[in-house]
Design an enzyme around this catalytic site. Structure first.
Site, PDB file in Angstrom:
ATOM      1  N   ASP A 152       0.081   2.642  -8.735  1.00 26.43           N
ATOM      2  CA  ASP A 152       0.130   3.224  -7.402  1.00 26.43           C
ATOM      3  C   ASP A 152      -1.301   3.560  -6.996  1.00 26.43           C
ATOM      4  O   ASP A 152      -2.199   3.670  -7.850  1.00 26.43           O
ATOM      5  CB  ASP A 152       1.009   4.476  -7.421  1.00 26.43           C
ATOM      6  CG  ASP A 152       1.189   5.071  -6.038  1.00 26.43           C
ATOM      7  OD1 ASP A 152       1.436   4.302  -5.097  1.00 26.43           O
ATOM      8  OD2 ASP A 152       1.064   6.299  -5.911  1.00 26.43           O
ATOM      9  N   ASP A 203      -2.393   5.896  -3.747  1.00 26.59           N
ATOM     10  CA  ASP A 203      -2.561   7.264  -3.269  1.00 26.59           C
ATOM     11  C   ASP A 203      -2.095   8.263  -4.330  1.00 26.59           C
ATOM     12  O   ASP A 203      -0.946   8.247  -4.753  1.00 26.59           O
ATOM     13  CB  ASP A 203      -1.744   7.478  -1.992  1.00 26.59           C
ATOM     14  CG  ASP A 203      -2.281   6.668  -0.818  1.00 26.59           C
ATOM     15  OD1 ASP A 203      -3.470   6.789  -0.525  1.00 26.59           O
ATOM     16  OD2 ASP A 203      -1.494   5.906  -0.206  1.00 26.59           O
TER      17      ASP A 203
END
Length: 342
Positions: free
Chosen positions: A26, A28
């Site tokens: 991922d 953010d």
């Protein structure tokens, strides 16, 4: 240990970057926040890549194109190509293309990443409910997205058009803290229409499908900061996961996680890719990791001992998850978690 039976974080005698061929990362809250690299992320990713691990970046944020994300990563010091980036915009575009004919018009409520992904699937983005769209697709449009865009979506959906959403993350981490994400915007349109969107992003199968098709990973490790997207997505895909505590999930949330939100491993940040993971030992309701022992007593979790805070957290997770079984732990974990200072 199967995903469904996980009652404790797993250990690993080798570095995770050696045990798995691909990290599905991922962005953010894991690699960066508010556009700035998270501490230790750049060096850890560079070392993992130099050691032979393939790095793929899997994000629910549909705002930017893969090319823009790859350029940003390269500027931060983590060289990446557009092919290394998989977005929820790509996943939702495939979902739409599977249901509409090539050349169909699609009302876009979102940013450039969504428009580019739709064009790649032979669909035509339009801006108004009066442009004869065949569907509505909604994705994160950034903090300055005009309120009128939600009204435009509502007009089209209330006329009976199918509605697709890239993802439903309620929040997004930034440099100044936690801000509303696309899920919050989806709720606005849901309230105005009473409709339910088809959702593509993590933790749902369309995103996992897109990721597998684009990376070809054989032994993937999902790396994320969110229990309800990254970790649940790994659970749904039947693959292992590493939770890092650099984003929205805190220690208390992890301890009380339901089975589908329990990661295989937990670490402070991306340096966890470069090391093994300590074993959690114990049976029944008493578990040990490092210098800590955690148990369930008198309606609360009790933590005894001393040592690395993460080891204490791993022991607490084992005691809580074992006690909870297939549900969420209802024991009071406040004092035990506070001892760790995480």
């Amino acid at each position: 240990m199967s995903q469904a039976s996980r009652t404790r974080p797993s250990g690993s005698s080798t570095a995770l970057s050696e045990a798995y061929d691909t990290a599905l990362l991922d962005l953010d809250g894991v690699v960066y926040a508010g556009g700035q690299a998270i501490a230790h992320a750049v060096d850890a990713l560079r070392t993992a890549r130099d050691g032979g691990m393939h790095l793929a970046y899997v994000t629910n944020n549909a705002l930017r194109t893969p090319a823009a994300v790859a350029e940003h990563l390269t500027e931060l010091g983590v060289p990446a190509e557009p092919a290394d980036v998989i977005t929820s915009a790509q996943a939702v575009a495939r979902l739409v293309a599977d249901q509409l004919p090539e050349g169909a018009r699609v009302l876009v409520i979102g940013g450039e990443g969504l428009r580019v992904a739709l064009r790649e699937r032979g669909l035509v983005p339009v801006e108004s409910a009066d442009d004869d769209p065949a569907a509505v697709v909604q994705g994160y449009g950034g903090p300055d997205m005009a309120w009128g865009r939600f009204a435009e979506a509502s007009y089209a959906i209330n006329r009976g058009l199918p509605w697709f959403a890239s993802n439903t993350d309620l929040t997004i981490p930034g440099a100044r803290g936690i801000a509303p994400g696309n899920g919050a915007a989806v709720e606005v349109v849901r309230i105005a229409t009473g409709a339910e969107p088809q959702v593509a992003g993590k933790p749902l199968p369309p995103m996992h499908r897109e990721t597998v098709l684009r990376t070809g990973a054989e032994r993937p490790l999902v790396v994320g900061d969110r229990l309800d997207t990254d970790i649940e997505g790994a659970f749904n895909g039947g693959v292992d996961s590493l939770l890092v505590l650099t984003g929205v999930t805190d220690a208390a949330q992890l301890v009380t996680a339901v089975p589908e939100h329990r990661p295989t491993y937990v670490d402070a940040d991306l340096r966890g890719l470069l090391t093994g993971q300590p074993e959690v030992t114990g049976t029944g309701e008493a578990y040990a990791c490092g210098g800590w022992t955690a148990s369930a007593r008198g309606g609360e979790l009790v933590l005894e001992g001393d040592g690395e805070a993460l080891d204490g957290l791993r022991a607490l997770c084992a005691a809580a998850w074992s006690h909870a079984g297939d549900g969420a732990c209802a024991l009071d974990a406040g004092k035990a978690v506070a001892r760790l200072g995480l």
